[in-house]
Design a protein around this motif. Structure first.
Motif, PDB file in Angstrom:
ATOM      1  N   THR A   8       0.939  -1.559   0.140  1.00 58.43           N
ATOM      2  CA  THR A   8       0.195   0.139   0.264  1.00 58.43           C
ATOM      3  C   THR A   8       0.519   1.830   0.171  1.00 58.43           C
ATOM      4  OG1 THR A   8      -0.448  -0.465   2.917  1.00 58.43           O
ATOM      5  CG2 THR A   8      -2.214  -0.984   0.911  1.00 58.43           C
ATOM      6  N   GLU A 204     -10.116   1.849  -0.760  1.00 62.98           N
ATOM      7  CA  GLU A 204     -10.817   0.539  -0.711  1.00 62.98           C
ATOM      8  C   GLU A 204      -9.833  -0.903  -0.252  1.00 62.98           C
ATOM      9  OE1 GLU A 204     -13.196   0.973   1.389  1.00 62.98           O
ATOM     10  OE2 GLU A 204     -13.055   3.205   1.390  1.00 62.98           O
ATOM     11  N   LYS A 207      -6.953  -0.209   2.158  1.00 60.56           N
ATOM     12  CA  LYS A 207      -7.694  -0.675   3.298  1.00 60.56           C
ATOM     13  C   LYS A 207      -7.784  -2.014   4.245  1.00 60.56           C
ATOM     14  CE  LYS A 207      -9.578   3.430   3.665  1.00 60.56           C
ATOM     15  NZ  LYS A 207     -10.784   4.384   3.970  1.00 60.56           N
ATOM     16  N   SER A 208      -7.572  -3.429   3.315  1.00 56.76           N
ATOM     17  CA  SER A 208      -8.006  -4.416   3.564  1.00 56.76           C
ATOM     18  C   SER A 208      -6.674  -5.502   3.147  1.00 56.76           C
ATOM     19  CB  SER A 208      -9.208  -5.028   2.017  1.00 56.76           C
ATOM     20  OG  SER A 208      -8.593  -4.908   1.101  1.00 56.76           O
ATOM     21  N   ASN A 210      -3.354  -4.446   4.124  1.00 55.32           N
ATOM     22  CA  ASN A 210      -2.502  -3.167   5.441  1.00 55.32           C
ATOM     23  C   ASN A 210      -3.451  -2.702   6.289  1.00 55.32           C
ATOM     24  OD1 ASN A 210      -0.674  -2.394   6.741  1.00 55.32           O
ATOM     25  ND2 ASN A 210      -0.077  -0.876   4.968  1.00 55.32           N
ATOM     26  N   VAL A 211      -3.894  -3.363   7.115  1.00 55.86           N
ATOM     27  CA  VAL A 211      -4.890  -2.773   7.941  1.00 55.86           C
ATOM     28  C   VAL A 211      -4.492  -2.176   9.408  1.00 55.86           C
ATOM     29  CG1 VAL A 211      -6.679  -5.050   7.136  1.00 55.86           C
ATOM     30  CG2 VAL A 211      -4.743  -5.503   9.562  1.00 55.86           C
ATOM     31  N   ALA A 212      -3.382  -2.501   9.130  1.00 57.37           N
ATOM     32  CA  ALA A 212      -2.180  -1.996  10.705  1.00 57.37           C
ATOM     33  C   ALA A 212      -1.409  -0.954  10.195  1.00 57.37           C
ATOM     34  CB  ALA A 212      -2.312  -3.015  11.358  1.00 57.37           C
TER      35      ALA A 212
END
Length: 232
Positions: A8, A204, A207-208, A210-212
């Motif tokens: 990301t 979007e 975000k899914s 690389n959640v952190a």
């Protein structure tokens, strides 16, 4: 089917934007660069520069063996030529698009990247380096703002890979210490690209995947501690 080796970053987002815009079938293969997954020997066969993004096209135009490509600009150009979309098909239009693609690859991306490093990640504050890259980022924003000031909606008239290349490097403008209100034509262009459904889907997806999104001390040593020994 295109295998898409992705993380990301701005350069990663470029390709997701293209794939979502055109509807090509693709399979994301996450490469977590903060954990050093870019050094996996299998990935290095595809991307010898140990950087994302990279792709493997299992059904290239004309058939034959799968094609492996690294470097985001090369990927965008390859996919545009494969699909005959997102790049003008006439000589003059194509060359204008290529100029702005290379402008991003050789200017906006590297300079904004150094801006990110010295403003956000350097272990100590270096005022000269910060000023140097913040100012150069501003200059490049000014170049694009002037180009867009003739009323065109997108960089080359119609939406193209030139826009997909530039947008992810303008997206973090606040972190780059840039105020888009100072660049009205650029700001309008930014909103047009941002509001495209494919752009929204691409971010979007980020975000899914690389959640952190954090860059801790260990990640910094992986990302910023490389030299020639890394690739020998």
């Amino acid at each position: 089917m295109v295998d898409f080796y992705y993380w990301t970053t701005p350069n990663g987002h470029k390709v997701t934007m293209f794939l979502e815009e055109t509807g090509l079938d693709y399979n994301i293969k996450p490469i977590n660069i903060s954990r050093g997954e870019q050094f996996d020997p299998e990935f290095l066969k595809i991307a010898p520069n140990n950087r994302i993004p990279a792709i493997v096209d299992h059904h290239p135009a004309g058939g034959g063996d799968p094609i492996r490509i690294f470097e985001s600009g090369a990927i965008l150009l390859y996919l545009a030529d494969k699909t005959k979309t997102m790049i003008p098909q006439d000589l003059r239009g194509r060359n204008e698009c290529l100029q702005w693609l290379f402008w991003q690859m050789g200017g906006l991306g590297p300079m904004a990247g150094q801006n990110h490093h010295f403003v956000q990640y350097a272990p100590e504050s270096l005022p000269y380096a910060i000023e140097r890259y913040v100012k150069e980022t501003s200059r490049l924003y000014g170049v694009l703002n002037k180009h867009l000031s003739d009323g065109r909606a997108y960089i080359c008239g119609d939406y193209s890979i030139a826009d997909m290349a530039a947008y992810p490097w303008v997206f973090p403008h606040e972190k780059q210490r840039q105020n888009l209100s100072q660049f009205p034509a650029l700001s309008s262009w930014f909103e047009r690209v941002k509001n495209r459904p494919a752009t929204q889907k691409a971010y979007e997806i980020a975000k899914s995947v690389n959640v952190a999104p954090t860059v801790d001390h260990n990640a910094k040593s992986i990302l910023f501690g490389q030299d020639a020994k890394t690739v020998i």
